[in-house]
Design a protein around this motif. Structure first.
Motif, PDB file in Angstrom:
ATOM      1  N   UNK A   6       0.817  -1.209   0.000  1.00  0.00           N
ATOM      2  CA  UNK A   6       0.000   0.000   0.000  1.00  0.00           C
ATOM      3  C   UNK A   6       0.854   1.264   0.000  1.00  0.00           C
ATOM      4  N   UNK A   7       1.439   1.622  -1.142  1.00  0.00           N
ATOM      5  CA  UNK A   7       2.223   2.844  -1.239  1.00  0.00           C
ATOM      6  C   UNK A   7       1.434   3.830  -2.094  1.00  0.00           C
ATOM      7  N   UNK A   8       1.620   5.110  -1.821  1.00  0.00           N
ATOM      8  CA  UNK A   8       0.865   6.113  -2.580  1.00  0.00           C
ATOM      9  C   UNK A   8       1.061   5.900  -4.072  1.00  0.00           C
ATOM     10  N   UNK A   9      -0.036   5.776  -4.805  1.00  0.00           N
ATOM     11  CA  UNK A   9       0.046   5.632  -6.255  1.00  0.00           C
ATOM     12  C   UNK A   9       0.451   4.257  -6.719  1.00  0.00           C
ATOM     13  N   UNK A  10       0.731   3.350  -5.822  1.00  0.00           N
ATOM     14  CA  UNK A  10       1.157   2.001  -6.209  1.00  0.00           C
ATOM     15  C   UNK A  10       0.444   1.028  -5.283  1.00  0.00           C
ATOM     16  N   UNK A  26       3.756   1.872 -16.290  1.00  0.00           N
ATOM     17  CA  UNK A  26       4.217   3.178 -16.761  1.00  0.00           C
ATOM     18  C   UNK A  26       3.154   3.843 -17.638  1.00  0.00           C
ATOM     19  N   UNK A  27       2.427   3.027 -18.429  1.00  0.00           N
ATOM     20  CA  UNK A  27       1.467   3.605 -19.378  1.00  0.00           C
ATOM     21  C   UNK A  27       0.126   3.894 -18.721  1.00  0.00           C
ATOM     22  N   UNK A  28      -0.373   2.917 -17.956  1.00  0.00           N
ATOM     23  CA  UNK A  28      -1.733   3.033 -17.429  1.00  0.00           C
ATOM     24  C   UNK A  28      -1.766   3.357 -15.947  1.00  0.00           C
ATOM     25  N   UNK A  29      -0.636   3.220 -15.258  1.00  0.00           N
ATOM     26  CA  UNK A  29      -0.621   3.470 -13.826  1.00  0.00           C
ATOM     27  C   UNK A  29      -1.271   2.371 -13.013  1.00  0.00           C
TER      28      UNK A  29
END
Lengths: 647, 99
Positions: A87-91, A208-211
């Motif tokens: 659970x990391x921000x954005x990931x 990288x493309x879609x997040x």
């Protein structure tokens, strides 16, 4: 009416579908108990080892019926959130299991065929002192494969993917006291690494493309604006590289024949239920990506067509019964790759062939194991002959698999293989015709090498040495073979009639109901294919069956035969392109390291050491010379102080 | 008061001591020469203390004496034990500790 998958969402799981995680947990827990428990689990290890996949199979069956009792479409795709992994921000990496028609199909294949192979292994490995470890590793294999097909995102799929790689390494090298087995295990592992790099690059590209790398996120995002076709092509090709590694497709096919060093149940498991099907699963599951990238699809088709031809040719030349079957797996997986490469509407047909192949290939591998079991583990078909009288059950069950793989009506292979040929021709254009022709020719070659195998093993006169006494295998081995033989006969009807499997898989891979217009009428095509198959059978009888089989392979053969015996030079190409230049490169680097880097460091050390050795001679041990040097030093300091003060 | 003489004497004594340390081989004599150098320095310390009218130099001279006394005790003990083991008091014979 083909309908693409737009805006993919999965429903939250409830009720019986909350048990999905148990599918993975049972074999994983059993593997942990057996591998960590040590010798104290030796006595009942194989029972636990069989119970775990059976329990998963039961849950799989329950969930399957619960699934088909729901309405079609979205409500049959159920996502269970277990926990958040990273659970990391954005990931956000979730550990979620996805139960949908595609994954439940694989679950039933893996646990069903897998359980039969486990039961068979109880008899096959009875005299092996490490039987408990064997079962632990089989369970690990099944658990990893289940995780692979149940993951709802690519990262978790990758975990299962690597787990399968690890388990295959352990099992191929199970008899690691044999150098050939240890080398084969390493080879499988390394070749798989090449494919895994492709898969990991694909996952990175997706992120990288879609997040995101969840299935729903990626499959929805590919239709979004601003998605460049080059990126999609790159992702598709990298996924294909991963699939080639796991599914032993050209150019990463070389590990599969060597993997026959493992115990025969492992070969059955690798070839029928797990491992090599993972590549086909990956391409079918990533259908949304391939749908928007026709060039990537073409690459998949080419890989499939090339491999199905290569595998069939290799299968014609080998004398080792397991290697012939392994080559035939390559070839059949090539058919599946060709089918899933044909894209929208044909994914389900690739999966259908995968299922029928799972039955008849497991059946034949277990049959080959039974033959070896009765012949002192001899694998050379030139030492068999006339076994049908001594091993009648093995002969009959193997015969079912044989008829299924060459596609004789009404056995299961007939239905699924014909559909692939039909779809290839329906694609139209030069490539469609070419792939269709290749697929038909492949069917003829399949008939040839499988008939050759049957003739050399079960027909003709006996050729085994005096000290071998072929005998039928115990019941615990024969019953799984009989069940699989029944599957080889019946699976075709169950899956094909009324397009039942195609309807069922529609929510996962898109609709694939036939569009009516065929290039060639299915009836005509079936007749052509059957004629080619019978031609292959006749050719095999003409070349192999008519005369006695020589005990040694003939040496005066064409160049093509020699190449086929060397597996179409797959190893030679790898060695000359990668291994030897790699070896030269490492040698050059070692030389540079020894002479260049080490030379500089060692030279500096030698310089310091040498000058110290010279300076050391001033340490004479005469106290008066020390006193003199102290006086000189004191004088020098005093004089310089004076100079500074006065001057 | 003329201090030159004291300083001359101190310099002469120090030089005699230094030359003695460098040229003599007998450990006892070398030792005595060291003491001579210390006392030459003491003499100049006292002289300058007198010249400057402060007691600092005299106090340091006392310290030097105390240290010299302690050093004599240790030094003579070492010389004694070397003589007992090697049957020689020559500093050139005690040359084992070298490269």
């Amino acid at each position: 009416m083909y309908s693409a998958l737009h805006a993919v969402t999965y429903a939250k799981s409830t009720g019986v579908f909350d048990l999905t995680f148990l599918l993975v947990l049972f074999p994983a827990a059993s593997a942990a108990v057996l591998l960590l428990g040590g010798r104290r689990t030796d006595r009942w290890g194989h029972l636990l080892g069989c119970a775990a996949p059976l329990a998963s199979f039961v849950i799989g069956v329950i969930e399957f019926f619960a699934l088909i009792s729901r309405d079609g479409g979205q409500s049959r795709q159920l996502d269970q959130h277990l926990w958040t992994w990273v659970p990391v921000a954005g990931f956000h990496a979730n550990v979620n299991v996805l139960l949908d028609p595609l994954s439940i199909t694989f679950v039933l294949l893996i646990t069903g065929v897998g359980s039969l192979i486990h039961i068979y292994s109880v008899g096959y490995m009875e005299h092996d002192p490490d039987r408990r470890r064997f079962f632990g590793e089989l369970n690990l294999f099944v658990a990893a494969m289940l995780l692979l097909v149940l993951a709802d995102n690519y990262l978790l799929l990758y975990v299962g993917w690597e787990g399968v790689g690890l388990a295959s390494y352990l099992l191929i090298g199970f008899w690691s006291h044999k150098p050939s087995a240890a080398v084969a295990a390493k080879k499988a592992f390394l070749v798989n690494r090449v494919g895994d790099v492709g898969l990991s690059i694909a996952i990175m590209l997706m992120f990288a493309t879609f997040g995101t790398f969840s299935f729903s996120g990626v499959f929805t995002a590919v239709h979004g604006p601003g998605v460049r076709s080059g990126t999609m092509l790159a992702i598709g090709l990298m996924l294909l590289l991963g699939a080639c590694g796991k599914s032993a497709q050209a150019p990463l096919q070389s590990w599969l024949l060597d993997a026959m060093e493992g115990p025969t149940p492992v070969s059955a498991l690798i070839h029928a239920a797990t491992m090599v099907t993972a590549g086909v699963y990956l391409v079918a599951r990533s259908g949304a990506i391939y749908d928007v990238s026709p060039h990537a699809r073409l690459a998949v088709e080419i890989v499939g067509a090339v491999t199905l031809t290569m595998g069939a040719i290799i299968g014609c030349a080998h004398d080792d019964i397991k290697k012939v079957l392994a080559a035939s797996t390559m070839s059949q997986i090539g058919y599946m790759m060709l089918a899933v490469g044909l894209g929208p509407g044909v994914y389900a047909i690739g999966i259908m062939h995968l299922l029928t192949h799972g039955f008849f290939k497991a059946n034949m591998f277990l049959g080959a194991g039974s033959v070896m079991h009765g012949n002192n583990d001899e694998v050379n078909m030139r030492r068999y002959g006339g076994l049908r009288k001594l091993m009648p059950v093995t002969f009959v069950t193997f015969g079912f698999g044989y008829l299924a793989i060459i596609g004789i009506i009404p056995f299961s292979g007939f239905f699924s293989k014909d559909k692939i040929i039909e779809s290839a021709l329906d694609k139209g254009g030069a490539t469609g015709d070419l792939f269709g022709a290749v697929a038909i020719a492949g069917a003829g070659l399949t008939a040839f090498y499988m008939t050759r195998l049957m003739i050399m093993t079960f027909f003709g006169v006996k050729r085994w040495p005096r000290d071998v006494h072929p005998h039928e295998s115990p019941k615990i081995m024969l019953i799984p073979m009989a069940i699989l033989a029944a599957g080889s006969l019946l699976a075709g009807y169950l899956l094909v009639l009324g397009g039942s499997l195609q309807h069922f898989l529609t929510p996962s891979v898109g609709s694939s109901i036939e569009q009516g217009a065929h290039t060639i009428s299915p009836w005509v095509l079936s007749v052509i294919t059957l004629a080619v198959v019978l031609g292959g059978v006749a050719a095999a009888w003409w070349l192999v069956g008519r005369k006695p089989v020589p005990a040694e392979p003939p040496t005066h053969v064409t160049l093509a035969t020699k190449a086929a015996r060397r597996s179409l030079l797959g190893d030679d190409i790898n060695e000359s392109i990668f291994m030897h230049p790699g070896a030269y490169l490492t040698r050059a680097l070692v030389f540079f390291d020894n002479r260049g880097v080490d030379g500089m460091v060692n030279g500096l050390a030698a310089l310091v050491g040498g000058s110290s050795a010279r300076l050391r001679r001033t340490q004479t041990g005469f106290v008066r010379s020390y006193a003199l040097s102290m006086l000189a030093g004191a004088l020098a300091i005093a004089v310089s102080l004076l100079l500074v003060r006065v001057g | 008061m003329r201090v030159d003489y004291y300083l001359y004497l101190s310099a002469v004594l120090f030089t005699i001591g230094a030359v003695g340390v460098l040229v003599r081989r007998n450990a006892i004599v070398v030792f005595m020469c060291v003491e001579l150098m210390l006392n030459a320095v003491n003499l100049s310390l006292v002289t300058f203390a007198r010249l400057n009218g402060s007691l600092d130099g005299q106090i340091i001279a006392f310290f030097v004496m105390v240290v010299a006394a302690a050093e004599v005790v240790v030094g003579l003990a070492i010389i004694m034990s070397i003589f007992r083991s090697r049957r020689s008091a020559s500093v050139d014979d005690a040359n084992l500790l070298k490269y």
